[in-house]
Design an enzyme around this catalytic site. Sequence first.
Site, PDB file in Angstrom:
ATOM      1  N   ASP A 241     -27.115 -10.708  -8.664  1.00  0.00           N
ATOM      2  CA  ASP A 241     -27.145 -10.310 -10.069  1.00  0.00           C
ATOM      3  C   ASP A 241     -25.754  -9.782 -10.455  1.00  0.00           C
ATOM      4  O   ASP A 241     -24.918  -9.489  -9.597  1.00  0.00           O
ATOM      5  CB  ASP A 241     -28.240  -9.270 -10.321  1.00  0.00           C
ATOM      6  CG  ASP A 241     -28.659  -9.237 -11.788  1.00  0.00           C
ATOM      7  OD1 ASP A 241     -27.925  -9.786 -12.641  1.00  0.00           O
ATOM      8  OD2 ASP A 241     -29.717  -8.662 -12.102  1.00  0.00           O
ATOM      9  N   GLU A 442     -32.380  -4.089 -20.642  1.00  0.00           N
ATOM     10  CA  GLU A 442     -32.061  -3.407 -19.378  1.00  0.00           C
ATOM     11  C   GLU A 442     -32.028  -1.884 -19.536  1.00  0.00           C
ATOM     12  O   GLU A 442     -32.786  -1.299 -20.294  1.00  0.00           O
ATOM     13  CB  GLU A 442     -30.748  -3.961 -18.786  1.00  0.00           C
ATOM     14  CG  GLU A 442     -30.858  -5.456 -18.465  1.00  0.00           C
ATOM     15  CD  GLU A 442     -29.667  -5.987 -17.699  1.00  0.00           C
ATOM     16  OE1 GLU A 442     -29.364  -5.453 -16.624  1.00  0.00           O
ATOM     17  OE2 GLU A 442     -29.056  -6.973 -18.166  1.00  0.00           O
TER      18      GLU A 442
HETATM   19  C1  BGC Z   1     -29.493  -9.124 -15.444  1.00  0.00           C
HETATM   20  C2  BGC Z   1     -29.941 -10.526 -15.121  1.00  0.00           C
HETATM   21  C3  BGC Z   1     -29.101 -11.524 -15.862  1.00  0.00           C
HETATM   22  C4  BGC Z   1     -27.649 -11.290 -15.569  1.00  0.00           C
HETATM   23  C5  BGC Z   1     -26.718 -12.248 -16.275  1.00  0.00           C
HETATM   24  C6  BGC Z   1     -28.005  -8.956 -15.310  1.00  0.00           C
HETATM   25  O1  BGC Z   1     -27.588  -7.727 -15.811  1.00  0.00           O
HETATM   26  O2  BGC Z   1     -30.154  -8.212 -14.585  1.00  0.00           O
HETATM   27  O3  BGC Z   1     -31.307 -10.665 -15.424  1.00  0.00           O
HETATM   28  O4  BGC Z   1     -29.498 -12.809 -15.513  1.00  0.00           O
HETATM   29  O5  BGC Z   1     -27.294  -9.990 -15.928  1.00  0.00           O
HETATM   30  O6  BGC Z   1     -26.606 -11.966 -17.611  1.00  0.00           O
HETATM   31  C1  BGC Z   2     -23.610  -8.880 -20.172  1.00  0.00           C
HETATM   32  C2  BGC Z   2     -24.987  -9.207 -19.675  1.00  0.00           C
HETATM   33  C3  BGC Z   2     -25.202  -8.524 -18.377  1.00  0.00           C
HETATM   34  C4  BGC Z   2     -24.916  -7.041 -18.484  1.00  0.00           C
HETATM   35  C5  BGC Z   2     -25.044  -6.389 -17.151  1.00  0.00           C
HETATM   36  C6  BGC Z   2     -23.420  -7.387 -20.254  1.00  0.00           C
HETATM   37  O1  BGC Z   2     -22.146  -7.062 -20.686  1.00  0.00           O
HETATM   38  O2  BGC Z   2     -23.410  -9.452 -21.415  1.00  0.00           O
HETATM   39  O3  BGC Z   2     -25.177 -10.558 -19.506  1.00  0.00           O
HETATM   40  O4  BGC Z   2     -26.503  -8.716 -17.984  1.00  0.00           O
HETATM   41  O5  BGC Z   2     -23.636  -6.794 -19.014  1.00  0.00           O
HETATM   42  O6  BGC Z   2     -24.909  -4.996 -17.195  1.00  0.00           O
END
Ligand code: BGC
Ligand code: BGC
Length: 776
Positions: A241, A442
């Site tokens: 991830d 998130e």
């Molecule tokens: C998320 C994932 C996601 C990845 C890419 C991460 O922060 O946990 O689910 O696929 O970012 O954007």
């Molecule tokens: C990105 C996401 C990713 C996240 C992780 C963001 O800046 O756009 O895709 O999942 O950071 O913390």
Amino acid sequence: MKTFHLGSVLNGGGSYPGGNKNAQAADWVAAADAFYDASMDTSDGGVAIPVIWGTDAVHGHSNVMGATLFPHNVGLGATRNPDLVRRIAEATAREVAATGLDWTFAPTVAVARDDRWGRAYESYSEDPALVAALAGPIVSGLQGDGASGDALGPANVVATAKHFIGDGGTELGRDQGNTVIDEAGLRAVHGPGYETALAAGAQTVMASYNSWNNQRMHGNRYLLTDVLKDRMGFDGFVIGDWNGHTLVPGCANASCPAAINAGVDMIMVPTDWKAFYGNTLAQVRSGEISQERLDDAVRRILRVKVRAGLFEKGRPSSRPLAGKSEWIGHPDHRALARKAVRESLVLLKNNGGVLPLDPTKTILVAGDGADDIAKQSGGWTLTWQGTDTENAYFPGATSIYAGIDAAVGKAGGQVILSPSGDFDTSLPDAAIVVFGEDPYAEMPGDVWSIDYQADNRADLALIQRLKAKGIPVVAVFLTGRPRAVNPEINAADAFVAAWLPGSEGGGVADVLFRAADGSTPYDFTGKLAFSWPARADQVPVNTDSRGGSLGVDAQFPYGFGLTYSDRTDSAPLPEAGGSDGRDDRAGLPLFRGRAMPPLELYAGNGGDWDVTVFSGGIEPEGGQPLKVVEVSHRRPDDALQITWPGDTEGHVFLQGLLPVDASAFAAGATSDTKDTGVLSLTLRIDEQPTAEIFARMDCGTGCSATVPLGKVLEGVPPGEWTTVNVDLGCFAKAGARLDRLETPIRLYTGGRATLSLADIRLEPTAGKAADLSCVK
Ligand code: BGC
Ligand code: BGC
């Protein structure tokens, strides 16, 4: 790509070709071609291996403007319809293929067990069996049906079962937290989605940020290799991830042999990939990563690329669907999404048979969710958080209001749109109030209490105001998870959980209204996929009793959902009792790498109060003196580093719409006893302050209390994360009214200094010795 021969690229949430939110299918395809061409270039004597481009198409192709946005998984779980879910996946794959991409980071097969988790809406259900029933069909829809020999054809994309494993089971529902459960429990609760996803042929699995019993999943060789690959027979590849490897002890953004050795085959490195590449090569040469492990990882990635046909499909633009922009938001896809919206709605109350509404009447449509497509779509929508957009960014989409307007207009009735609920016409025959959670994704979506609008029940007041005028009220609740809303349910005549329906808001009106001829073409069929709590402190609440949950007395049990033939009125639900559900063990968090909502972080020059807001806390903007960048404490980017340049007095501070009441943490703070809570700061001194740093609390005009931190910071070893506790009594003594802190914390100095801040919270006394004490 050409220089490093990278195997893959990703665009994160809210990233688009050329940084253009409005990038069209052709722009995506052009970028895909450019990556592809670079990956196939052999002019340096390298080998041509087609790149694989992955994206978060998690509820439709949700980074692409104009794409069909399907209900988030929480709504799909309520449909209980595996065939519908498979067709949604097919439609999503078609839209992704139209932009020339190969791979989606979906489905999320998390089993969300605690509704405080900011990703609960990415989960189909708290019930492993339901997640398993939908995970297989989603994968078949995305990748095509392996059994019929159609897998990974031109209209398909590679799927990702994520996040392996236990992401939905963390303590207190903390994102990226720790899942404490024995192995049999882990398998029974969090495993079943993987069984069906892998059986359907999922080619990639994403490792999870969370820990299992205190061990980070990216470093868990037993689960990634022995269990997933060897025992479960997974022969595709494990993708890390986003900076997830950095959580493994001994790892950093740019280096993590431990994750590769544990079984992660492809690391997701958003920024430090050049250094990561060099370090990994060196680690293979030194034997820290074995050649055998490297070969295995490469073999797995190549196997998936071969199976996905990437060696034969040719340049993205040469593929049958590429650039076919008519597939983006295709009417058939929208019709499917609208059907999914209809089937996902769960009716919790319908007193007096107020629903279905008569479309020939006058209907008031109120609430801030009524005409807001971003709000009805939630996170992972055009931007990572789903914020910073407006209706104009959703060509072809229908807001809930627009859907109502169309249905009522067609039948000869009248619609008044008024988000505030005010109207100057004669009394409407009924009101529909659309309200609920604002978008998040998130960690920023984690809440400490599932109480809805605990501090200011503005939506409740709106419902009550309309009721007081004698108008029947239908409440439509937009939410990523069950919330404690008994007062709102009691105030309304009917209450519909609409989840996060996405771009086809018309599906809501389909069910709320009867036809002009009086028939009801659509009844409610949605059933709760999550137990609905009675009170804010009823967390976690799950249908089975694993993990000591309180499922037995849920307000609406798992599987609940009324239909039009259920003609019974429900009695008022209990409103009193229970705390707000905050967990005392955690105190009251004010800042965890970013301001905890409803607080926001401000920074600026103390002199002219020309402050800049970072909602969330990311980029400093023009004009303000401080430099603020993200740094990592325990998790990637979970802290902010603040640099005071020293030429002017600079302030950083937290403020919300309403004052923070810290009195509960300060029992005795005003007396001369030691019985007081603390302000706890987890920080690192990166550059020694050249002048005093002050902490200040502001409590309304003329009310403020300043405490110099010099003494306590002297004891902090430079460059090391340290938690310091300042007695709340210090602030009380200096004149703070702790029950109404408009600015619960402000840090400022006129000198130079660099501090990193990971966590600021108010803690009760229990067990916390103050490092700075002002009481005798
Ligand atoms: C998320 C994932 C996601 C990845 C890419 C991460 O922060 O946990 O689910 O696929 O970012 O954007
Ligand atoms: C990105 C996401 C990713 C996240 C992780 C963001 O800046 O756009 O895709 O999942 O950071 O913390």
